[in-house]
Design a protein around this motif. Structure first.
Motif, PDB file in Angstrom:
ATOM      1  N   ARG A  47       0.851  -1.195   0.000  1.00  0.00           N
ATOM      2  CA  ARG A  47       0.000   0.000   0.000  1.00  0.00           C
ATOM      3  C   ARG A  47       0.884   1.240   0.000  1.00  0.00           C
ATOM      4  N   GLY A  48       0.222   2.405  -0.142  1.00  0.00           N
ATOM      5  CA  GLY A  48       0.981   3.646  -0.267  1.00  0.00           C
ATOM      6  C   GLY A  48       1.186   3.906  -1.755  1.00  0.00           C
ATOM      7  N   ALA A  49       0.932   5.144  -2.177  1.00  0.00           N
ATOM      8  CA  ALA A  49       0.877   5.436  -3.617  1.00  0.00           C
ATOM      9  C   ALA A  49       2.120   4.986  -4.395  1.00  0.00           C
ATOM     10  N   PRO A  50       3.340   5.411  -4.011  1.00  0.00           N
ATOM     11  CA  PRO A  50       4.489   4.999  -4.828  1.00  0.00           C
ATOM     12  C   PRO A  50       4.700   3.481  -4.797  1.00  0.00           C
ATOM     13  N   ARG A  88      -7.167  -0.369  -7.235  1.00  0.00           N
ATOM     14  CA  ARG A  88      -7.433   0.780  -6.354  1.00  0.00           C
ATOM     15  C   ARG A  88      -7.471   2.041  -7.230  1.00  0.00           C
ATOM     16  N   THR A 166       7.875   9.428   1.797  1.00  0.00           N
ATOM     17  CA  THR A 166       7.663  10.810   1.339  1.00  0.00           C
ATOM     18  C   THR A 166       7.719  11.700   2.589  1.00  0.00           C
ATOM     19  N   GLN A 193      -3.011   2.659   9.759  1.00  0.00           N
ATOM     20  CA  GLN A 193      -1.664   2.701   9.164  1.00  0.00           C
ATOM     21  C   GLN A 193      -0.690   3.496  10.036  1.00  0.00           C
ATOM     22  N   ALA A 233       0.800  12.118  -0.235  1.00  0.00           N
ATOM     23  CA  ALA A 233      -0.390  12.300  -1.076  1.00  0.00           C
ATOM     24  C   ALA A 233      -0.530  11.112  -2.010  1.00  0.00           C
ATOM     25  N   ASP A 234      -1.752  10.872  -2.419  1.00  0.00           N
ATOM     26  CA  ASP A 234      -2.023   9.806  -3.387  1.00  0.00           C
ATOM     27  C   ASP A 234      -2.234  10.355  -4.785  1.00  0.00           C
ATOM     28  N   ASN A 244      -5.280  12.481  -0.091  1.00  0.00           N
ATOM     29  CA  ASN A 244      -4.468  11.623   0.793  1.00  0.00           C
ATOM     30  C   ASN A 244      -5.435  10.862   1.695  1.00  0.00           C
ATOM     31  N   LYS A 245      -4.870  10.041   2.554  1.00  0.00           N
ATOM     32  CA  LYS A 245      -5.672   9.202   3.456  1.00  0.00           C
ATOM     33  C   LYS A 245      -6.766   9.981   4.153  1.00  0.00           C
TER      34      LYS A 245
HETATM   35  O1  MRU Z   1      -4.802   3.207   1.763  1.00  0.00           O
HETATM   36  P1  MRU Z   1      -3.326   3.403   1.788  1.00  0.00           P
HETATM   37  O2  MRU Z   1      -2.677   2.866   3.018  1.00  0.00           O
HETATM   38  O3  MRU Z   1      -2.658   2.907   0.527  1.00  0.00           O
HETATM   39  O4  MRU Z   1      -3.139   4.970   1.802  1.00  0.00           O
HETATM   40  C1  MRU Z   1      -1.843   5.507   1.764  1.00  0.00           C
HETATM   41  C2  MRU Z   1      -1.804   6.967   1.957  1.00  0.00           C
HETATM   42  O5  MRU Z   1      -2.806   7.645   1.984  1.00  0.00           O
HETATM   43  C3  MRU Z   1      -0.452   7.609   2.017  1.00  0.00           C
HETATM   44  O6  MRU Z   1      -0.471   8.705   2.866  1.00  0.00           O
HETATM   45  C4  MRU Z   1      -0.087   8.061   0.601  1.00  0.00           C
HETATM   46  O7  MRU Z   1      -0.065   6.979  -0.273  1.00  0.00           O
HETATM   47  C5  MRU Z   1       1.182   8.778   0.530  1.00  0.00           C
HETATM   48  S1  MRU Z   1       2.503   7.736   0.990  1.00  0.00           S
HETATM   49  C6  MRU Z   1       3.839   7.876   0.166  1.00  0.00           C
END
Ligand code: MRU
Length: 337
Positions: A47-50, A88, A166, A193, A233-234, A244-245
């Motif tokens: 999980r996490g955007a990158p 997602r 990040t 998280q 941020a996503d 973001n979350k």
């Molecule tokens: O649902 P998730 O756990 O994938 O959400 C992740 C987030 O919202 C992070 O803050 C976001 O991806 C930035 S992390 C580099």
């Protein structure tokens, strides 16, 4: 500092640290098929955007290996990329990485060449993300005062990227410069998280961390203890609105009200030229069970419905600066985008 082995390509499969089980168990999950990887992304094992983007880039290699050689190889393989794209909807990194891989796939003359090129490209995306996190750390730490206390939300650390994170890369850099006093981590309901992952990562790195309920952040900010809020941020829209979350938007409102700077740290791969502003960002809605069950206990009466968006959008007017690997975008609300 060594990044956490969040994702690792091993000969012919992708090894992930299973984030669903942290911090209680450090277990690795090996994905050898698109079905396994799609399930890992959907259920937040990765999980996490990158990190989702890089996982999908390696997923393209798995897709090419899994697709039988035939006249329809390229189209069949693309169908598997679409399976990954459907996991997602909010983190744009997933789509950026898949677009890069799709183009490479269709420009390859054969299955063998496609596998080779897709793997090289996935490795490059991995390295680029690692470098981006280091650069964000340096730019972001320059914004923090000596002896600072920082508040963060969700997990935007090594677990969310191929590198150091990040928002957390900024925190790691501040720690290594000796200017960090303490980190407050929102627990981040409903999947925790912050409580499960951010506190685990920071404790491992020897950084003092205190977890608070999301609902305590606004009153903490009013005490004047926190010097900066930093989140990841996503998806960053063209005008700077940032998804973001869930819980990030109220946090930004509280920071604004308390006069605490609110920073977003996100690599350029999270910027989306296809979303003019936040209203164009698709927000993932997740299932009832995430709210209805706590541990093994049902906490909602049968039949009660839920509203469970996984993300929210913080309007650019609440964002002090956006930190990316190319530098700091200050006062993004005043820029003619
Ligand atoms: O649902 P998730 O756990 O994938 O959400 C992740 C987030 O919202 C992070 O803050 C976001 O991806 C930035 S992390 C580099």
């Amino acid at each position: 500092m060594k990044p956490i082995p969040t994702l690792e390509w091993r000969d012919d499969y992708l090894r992930l640290i299973d984030q669903r089980l942290l911090p209680a168990e450090e277990v690795y999950l090996d994905c050898r098929s698109i079905q396994e990887l799609a399930c890992a992304i959907k259920t937040l094992a990765v999980r996490g955007a990158p990190a989702i983007g890089i996982a999908a880039a390696y997923g393209a290699v798995i897709a090419a290996m899994e697709t039988p050689e035939s006249e329809s190889f390229f189209d069949d393989c693309e169908t598997l990329l679409d399976v990954l794209a459907s996991t997602r909807p909010t983190a744009v990194n997933l789509f950026h990485c898949l677009d890069i891989q799709r183009e490479l796939l269709f420009s390859s003359p054969s299955k063998a060449m496609a596998v080779e090129r897709l793997l090289n490209s996935a490795h490059q995306l991995f390295e680029k993300d690692l470098e981006a996190s280091r650069a964000m750390g340096r730019f972001g730490a320059d914004l923090l005062p000596d002896g600072c206390t920082v508040l963060t939300h969700c997990n935007a650390g090594g677990l969310a990227t191929a590198g150091l994170g990040t928002a957390l890369s900024v925190i790691y850099e501040a720690h290594s410069r000796g200017i960090l006093s303490c980190v407050f981590a929102d627990e981040t309901r409903p999947l925790l998280q912050g409580a499960r992952l951010t506190s685990w990562e920071l404790q491992k790195a020897g950084i003092k961390v205190r977890v608070l309920p999301d609902s305590a952040a606004a009153s903490l900010l009013r005490t004047g203890t926190v010097n900066a809020v930093i989140t990841g941020a996503d998806r960053v829209a063209v005008n700077g609105d940032s998804a973001n979350k869930i819980g990030t938007y109220p946090l930004a409102l509280a920071a604004f009200e308390a006069g605490v700077p609110f920073y977003i740290a996100a690599p350029v791969s999270t910027f989306d030229s296809g979303s003019p502003d936040g209203t164009h960002i698709r927000i993932e809605e997740r299932g009832r069970e995430e709210l209805a069950v706590m541990g093994n206990r049902q906490i909602l009466p049968a039949g009660v419905e839920v509203y469970n968006p996984a993300f929210d959008v913080t309007p650019v007017r609440l964002i002090t600066s956006i930190i990316c690997e190319k530098g700091v975008i200050s006062a993004p609300n005043q820029i003619e985008w």
